[in-house]
Every structure is written in C-alpha cells, then in structure tokens.
Design an enzyme around this catalytic site. Structure first.
Site, PDB file in Angstrom:
ATOM      1  N   GLU A  49       0.866  -1.188   0.000  1.00 39.87           N
ATOM      2  CA  GLU A  49       0.000   0.000   0.000  1.00 39.87           C
ATOM      3  C   GLU A  49       0.901   1.236   0.000  1.00 39.87           C
ATOM      4  OE1 GLU A  49      -2.713   0.482   3.341  1.00 39.87           O
ATOM      5  OE2 GLU A  49      -3.674   2.208   2.396  1.00 39.87           O
ATOM      6  N   ASP A  74       4.787   4.707   4.011  1.00 34.83           N
ATOM      7  CA  ASP A  74       4.443   6.136   4.109  1.00 34.83           C
ATOM      8  C   ASP A  74       5.673   6.850   4.667  1.00 34.83           C
ATOM      9  OD1 ASP A  74       1.374   7.645   4.301  1.00 34.83           O
ATOM     10  OD2 ASP A  74       3.129   8.745   5.041  1.00 34.83           O
ATOM     11  N   ASP A 123      -1.860  12.547  -2.819  1.00 31.49           N
ATOM     12  CA  ASP A 123      -1.943  13.979  -3.116  1.00 31.49           C
ATOM     13  C   ASP A 123      -2.068  14.149  -4.634  1.00 31.49           C
ATOM     14  OD1 ASP A 123      -1.480  16.681  -3.565  1.00 31.49           O
ATOM     15  OD2 ASP A 123      -0.071  16.846  -1.897  1.00 31.49           O
ATOM     16  N   ASP A 159     -10.310  11.122  -5.119  1.00 31.77           N
ATOM     17  CA  ASP A 159     -11.490  11.991  -5.269  1.00 31.77           C
ATOM     18  C   ASP A 159     -11.206  13.037  -6.342  1.00 31.77           C
ATOM     19  OD1 ASP A 159      -9.487  13.216  -3.552  1.00 31.77           O
ATOM     20  OD2 ASP A 159     -10.908  14.883  -3.451  1.00 31.77           O
TER      21      ASP A 159
HETATM   22  C1  LIG Z   1      -3.723  12.192   1.406  1.00 28.62           C
HETATM   23  S1  LIG Z   1      -2.885  11.092   2.421  1.00 28.62           S
HETATM   24  C2  LIG Z   1      -3.769   9.562   2.179  1.00 28.62           C
HETATM   25  C3  LIG Z   1      -3.507   8.579   3.273  1.00 28.62           C
HETATM   26  C4  LIG Z   1      -4.270   7.248   3.154  1.00 28.62           C
HETATM   27  N1  LIG Z   1      -3.875   6.530   1.963  1.00 28.62           N
HETATM   28  C5  LIG Z   1      -5.747   7.472   3.162  1.00 28.62           C
HETATM   29  O1  LIG Z   1      -6.380   7.275   2.103  1.00 28.62           O
HETATM   30  O2  LIG Z   1      -6.278   7.829   4.224  1.00 28.62           O
HETATM   31  C6  LIG Z   1      -1.415  10.807   1.471  1.00 28.62           C
HETATM   32  C7  LIG Z   1      -0.359  10.029   2.241  1.00 28.62           C
HETATM   33  O3  LIG Z   1       0.730   9.817   1.389  1.00 28.62           O
HETATM   34  C8  LIG Z   1       1.924  10.061   2.106  1.00 28.62           C
HETATM   35  N2  LIG Z   1       2.932  10.479   1.109  1.00 28.62           N
HETATM   36  C9  LIG Z   1       2.859  11.522   0.275  1.00 28.62           C
HETATM   37  N3  LIG Z   1       3.948  11.568  -0.529  1.00 28.62           N
HETATM   38  C10 LIG Z   1       4.720  10.514  -0.169  1.00 28.62           C
HETATM   39  C11 LIG Z   1       5.975  10.018  -0.623  1.00 28.62           C
HETATM   40  N4  LIG Z   1       6.628  10.627  -1.602  1.00 28.62           N
HETATM   41  N5  LIG Z   1       6.478   8.919  -0.041  1.00 28.62           N
HETATM   42  C12 LIG Z   1       5.814   8.305   0.971  1.00 28.62           C
HETATM   43  N6  LIG Z   1       4.621   8.727   1.444  1.00 28.62           N
HETATM   44  C13 LIG Z   1       4.074   9.808   0.878  1.00 28.62           C
HETATM   45  C14 LIG Z   1       1.592  11.147   3.101  1.00 28.62           C
HETATM   46  O4  LIG Z   1       2.456  11.154   4.219  1.00 28.62           O
HETATM   47  C15 LIG Z   1       0.151  10.767   3.459  1.00 28.62           C
HETATM   48  O5  LIG Z   1       0.084   9.927   4.594  1.00 28.62           O
END
Ligand SMILES: C[S@@+](CC[C@H](N)C(=O)[O-])C[C@H]1O[C@@H](n2cnc3c(N)ncnc32)[C@H](O)[C@@H]1O
Length: 220
Positions: A49, A74, A123, A159
């Site tokens: 994941e 993450d 993101d 989304d």
């Molecule tokens: C918008 S959150 C979504 C979290 C989870 N998947 C959810 O749906 O609730 C995006 C996640 O991706 C992680 N993230 C963003 N860019 C990343 C990267 N380059 N490497 C590892 N994690 C990353 C962030 O720390 C965050 O926890």
C-alpha cells in the site's frame, strides 16, 4: 515538531512492525540496510500500500488474508502508528509498515517483490504543471515496474478528477494495461468488492463532503 508528534515518532520506534530504514546518502538513496527478505519467514505473496497513512487497507487485508503478506509505506510514521498498534493488538504477523519515501522504493526493496498494490487517495498535486510528482507519473510507474512482479495489479482510488484523468492518460502513454476505470465508484454498476468495502480516513472524509470517488485498476 510538536510534542504530540514527537511522542508518536518515539512510540513508532518501539513497535516491531514499523521499520524506519536509515538513509546513509539522500542523494543516492543509499540505505544502511535494505529490506530483510526473511522478515515474514515465508515466501507468501506480498501486497504493497503506497502512501498508506493510517494503514486501513493494509490492516484489513492482512486480517482477511493470513496466507499473504502486506506492507504499508508512508513517509510519516506517526500516521502508520495507528495501523501498527491495531495489528499488534490483534497479533497480525503478516504485515508491517515501512517509513520510506516512495521515490526510494527500488533502492530499498528488491526486484519483483510485490504482486499487488494499492494507491489510496494520494496527493493529486493539482497545481502541478507537468504532473511529475503524481504517483502515477511516468517516473513512479517506472519504479513500480522494478519492484512489482510483471502483470501485478495496481488499484488507485482518488477523489480528484485531475488525478483520475491524468492517471488514465499516463497509464496508456507508458503502455500499462488499463483493466477498469470509473469516475463514480459508488454509482457504478457492477461489484468492486474489497475496493468499496475498505474505506480509508481520507476516503471517509471525502465521502462525508459528498465527493465522488474515482477508481482505476491497471496492471504492469
Ligand atoms: C492524502 S494522504 C492519504 C492517506 C491514506 N492513503 C488514506 O487514504 O487515508 C497521502 C499520504 O501519502 C503520504 N505520502 C505523500 N507523498 C509521499 C511520498 N513521496 N512517499 C511516501 N509517502 C508519501 C503522506 O504522508 C500521506 O500519509
């Protein structure tokens, strides 16, 4: 960093199912130690994941499929703490969380390590002009090709219309196989199984704001 967050980072260090690899050289993504192939003590297939946040997919799937292994990645171990604690309480030994930048996947994990992947609510980098930072850009797809077994299926939930449209295009452009896609997962006919059964923190947030969830399934 706030006291609360510092406390969470310290707690994460105490849990055996959170791995925080030490980077020796950020320029070359060189690690003090790479993935231990004996970690799970078996050769069961491994699901990844990406950007797992609190790890809802990882924990739910690990509970459901004891004959498979699961890794959530993450960059923020304070978020993964919730999933890691739940897994510890339940005695789930077929999962772990790795604090890692997705950009470093191929430097840390061996080739052909994973057989399925979930990218949940990444993101969208909506204002990005070339989309290079999006997790479905050519740069990331090339990384996935290294660490996933050929033919592996990857699921993307978002989304964001921008990310959805961009990803469909990028998947085609880089010659990956688009298996299915819908811009309205919960309004679409058909049975999507697990992908609708498990809702992450971000998904619940977006659904409560009446946002439409998009879904893409593609293979490498
Ligand atoms: C918008 S959150 C979504 C979290 C989870 N998947 C959810 O749906 O609730 C995006 C996640 O991706 C992680 N993230 C963003 N860019 C990343 C990267 N380059 N490497 C590892 N994690 C990353 C962030 O720390 C965050 O926890």
């Amino acid at each position: 960093m706030g006291k609360k967050k510092l406390g969470k980072y310290a707690a994460a260090k105490e849990l055996a199912n959170i791995i925080a690899p030490n980077v020796i050289d950020h320029q070359t993504s060189e690690f003090e130690a790479t993935w231990d192939p004996h970690f799970f003590g078996n050769s069961n297939p491994v699901t990844l994941e990406l950007g797992c946040g609190k790890g809802e997919f990882t924990v739910t799937l690990a509970r459901k499929y004891p004959q498979r292994n699961f890794i959530g990645v993450d960059i923020k171990s304070d978020r993964m703490l919730m999933g890691a604690r739940k897994a510890t309480e339940e005695g789930l030994d077929n999962l772990c969380f790795v604090r890692l930048r997705i950009e470093c996947l191929a430097a840390y994990f061996p080739e052909n390590m994973f057989s399925e992947g979930f990218i949940t609510f990444p993101d969208p980098h909506a204002s990005s002009t070339n989309g290079k930072r999006r997790l479905t850009s050519g740069r990331f797809l090339a990384l996935y090709k290294q660490v996933f077994v050929p033919g592996s299926r990857l699921h993307l939930k978002t989304d964001s219309t921008i990310l959805y449209d961009y990803s469909r295009e990028s998947i085609g452009e880089h010659a990956f196989n688009l298996i299915t896609a819908t811009d309205n997962l919960y309004g679409a006919p058909g049975e999507f199984g697990e992908i609708t059964d498990i809702q992450t923190t971000y998904e619940k947030r977006y659904l409560s704001r009446s946002k439409t969830i998009k879904y893409i399934l593609f293979s490498l």
